[in-house]
Design an enzyme around this catalytic site. Sequence first.
Site, PDB file in Angstrom:
ATOM      1  N   ASP A 112      -6.228  -6.855   4.189  1.00  0.00           N
ATOM      2  CA  ASP A 112      -7.546  -6.011   3.571  1.00  0.00           C
ATOM      3  C   ASP A 112      -8.660  -7.136   3.121  1.00  0.00           C
ATOM      4  O   ASP A 112      -9.720  -7.168   3.087  1.00  0.00           O
ATOM      5  CB  ASP A 112      -6.867  -5.116   2.442  1.00  0.00           C
TER       6      ASP A 112
ATOM      7  N   ASP B 263     -12.258  -8.655   4.737  1.00  0.00           N
ATOM      8  CA  ASP B 263     -13.573  -8.867   3.861  1.00  0.00           C
ATOM      9  C   ASP B 263     -14.261 -10.131   4.095  1.00  0.00           C
ATOM     10  O   ASP B 263     -15.451 -10.140   4.207  1.00  0.00           O
ATOM     11  CB  ASP B 263     -13.252  -8.481   2.614  1.00  0.00           C
TER      12      ASP B 263
ATOM     13  N   LYS C  92       2.738 -15.504   2.204  1.00  0.00           N
ATOM     14  CA  LYS C  92       2.997 -16.434   1.056  1.00  0.00           C
ATOM     15  C   LYS C  92       4.321 -16.649   1.133  1.00  0.00           C
ATOM     16  O   LYS C  92       5.113 -16.082   0.114  1.00  0.00           O
ATOM     17  CB  LYS C  92       2.729 -15.340  -0.010  1.00  0.00           C
TER      18      LYS C  92
ATOM     19  N   TYR D 155       0.680  -1.232   0.119  1.00  0.00           N
ATOM     20  CA  TYR D 155       0.036  -0.105   0.037  1.00  0.00           C
ATOM     21  C   TYR D 155       1.037   1.443  -0.102  1.00  0.00           C
ATOM     22  O   TYR D 155       0.408   2.215  -0.549  1.00  0.00           O
ATOM     23  CB  TYR D 155      -0.837   0.115   1.293  1.00  0.00           C
TER      24      TYR D 155
ATOM     25  N   ASP E 221      -3.251 -18.377   0.317  1.00  0.00           N
ATOM     26  CA  ASP E 221      -4.266 -18.975  -0.559  1.00  0.00           C
ATOM     27  C   ASP E 221      -5.059 -20.071   0.271  1.00  0.00           C
ATOM     28  O   ASP E 221      -6.533 -20.310   0.263  1.00  0.00           O
ATOM     29  CB  ASP E 221      -3.993 -19.470  -1.844  1.00  0.00           C
TER      30      ASP E 221
HETATM   31  C1  IPM Z   1     -10.555  -1.063   4.080  1.00  0.00           C
HETATM   32  C2  IPM Z   1     -10.564  -0.353   2.778  1.00  0.00           C
HETATM   33  C3  IPM Z   1      -9.264   0.380   2.429  1.00  0.00           C
HETATM   34  C4  IPM Z   1      -8.210  -0.488   2.308  1.00  0.00           C
HETATM   35  C5  IPM Z   1      -9.632   1.268   1.167  1.00  0.00           C
HETATM   36  C6  IPM Z   1     -11.004   1.905   1.044  1.00  0.00           C
HETATM   37  C7  IPM Z   1      -8.283   2.103   0.797  1.00  0.00           C
HETATM   38  O1  IPM Z   1     -10.751  -1.561   1.866  1.00  0.00           O
HETATM   39  O2  IPM Z   1     -10.340  -0.321   5.147  1.00  0.00           O
HETATM   40  O3  IPM Z   1     -10.121  -2.353   4.181  1.00  0.00           O
HETATM   41  O4  IPM Z   1      -7.761  -1.214   1.276  1.00  0.00           O
HETATM   42  O5  IPM Z   1      -7.645  -0.479   3.525  1.00  0.00           O
HETATM   43 MG    MG Z   2     -11.005  -3.430   2.574  1.00  0.00          MG
END
Ligand code: IPM
Ligand code: MG
Length: 355
Positions: free
Chosen positions: A245, A249, A189, A142, A221
């Site tokens: 990240d 999710d 990884k 990032y 993975d």
């Molecule tokens: C998160 C989001 C952010 C990230 C984006 C919006 C930059 O997806 O907080 O997980 O990738 O960190």
């Molecule tokens: Mg995110």
Amino acid sequence: MEMHIALVPGDGIGPDIVRSAVRVLDRTADRFGHSISYREIDAGGISIDRYGRPLTEDALESAAESDAVLLGAVGGPKWDHMPGSLRPEKALLGLRSGLGLFCNLRPARIYPELAAASPLKQSVISGGVDLVVVRELTGGIYFGEKGRSEDGGSAYDVMSYSKAEIERIARKAFEAARLRRRRVTVVDKANVLETSRLWRETVSAIATSYSDVELDFMYVDNASMQLVRDPRHFDVLLTENMFGDILSDEASMITGSIGMLASASLRDDAFGMYEPIHGSAPDIAGRDLANPIATILSAAMMLRYSFSLEKEAKAIEDAVEAALADGVRTKDIASEGEEYVGTQACCSEIIRRIG
Ligand code: IPM
Ligand code: MG
């Protein structure tokens, strides 16, 4: 105690849910005899509209001067055409790195009342899923060097980590594990990436100071597969920025109720930034439909981590659980045909249960 909190409502439903969390914080402060002052900060799309940039120096400074930051959500289709450096998401990245918040905690747990919302089979989640992703937040790909070749025909993003960056996040993960089921899984990884090999070496060395915590390693993975095959395996998942990240999710989806999940971004002192993990949901903004619980639980995390107010944090969490147990639902977590309430009514139900 006197608390100075910076509010970053942001875009979309951000203002709706931050308003709810403030109501809950005020009630909690009242009940336990604390005082809170707030300052509001523009960041994200709203800042682009007002000042031409997602995050101004003033906004960052103002956040830095507070004791803690509560953020709603940033972004929306209105700003999707903006170039990379001017997107609302840049505000988030700017706050994280500008405030030095290297440690991101993203708990994902299944509330028994909402278990049916999980897309996984009940046999896979029975007994409860309760894990936390500890994501490194200010390093890796990032924030590495990025760019294009002169002719624009190739591009690069560099992933790099120093030992010191890995050590400090590893310590946070082990400390978190000590308050939980004492198991850390490092996700990497290492069969391909040199940064991952440094992670393994470094975390293994730190682990010797935490012999009471079990440590294992998993390729990313495989981890993404194990998360849906047997999520109960996981207690603390420790990982670098981008893997974190993605996996956070995935972990949130397992619970089936992304509107319930809070997060904390921390550094080594008490300062922290707290936010729901969901986005700005512009389609329902201002319509009293958003689920405020993730932001309310983020406020609880704030009381716990930035102000060491465990009793107060617990009072909020208990009130949320009691409201859920009594059938209080916003639209996103109501099952078909079930009645639901709006954002502020949901918030009032929670406040009532704080006592
Ligand atoms: C998160 C989001 C952010 C990230 C984006 C919006 C930059 O997806 O907080 O997980 O990738 O960190
Ligand atoms: Mg995110």
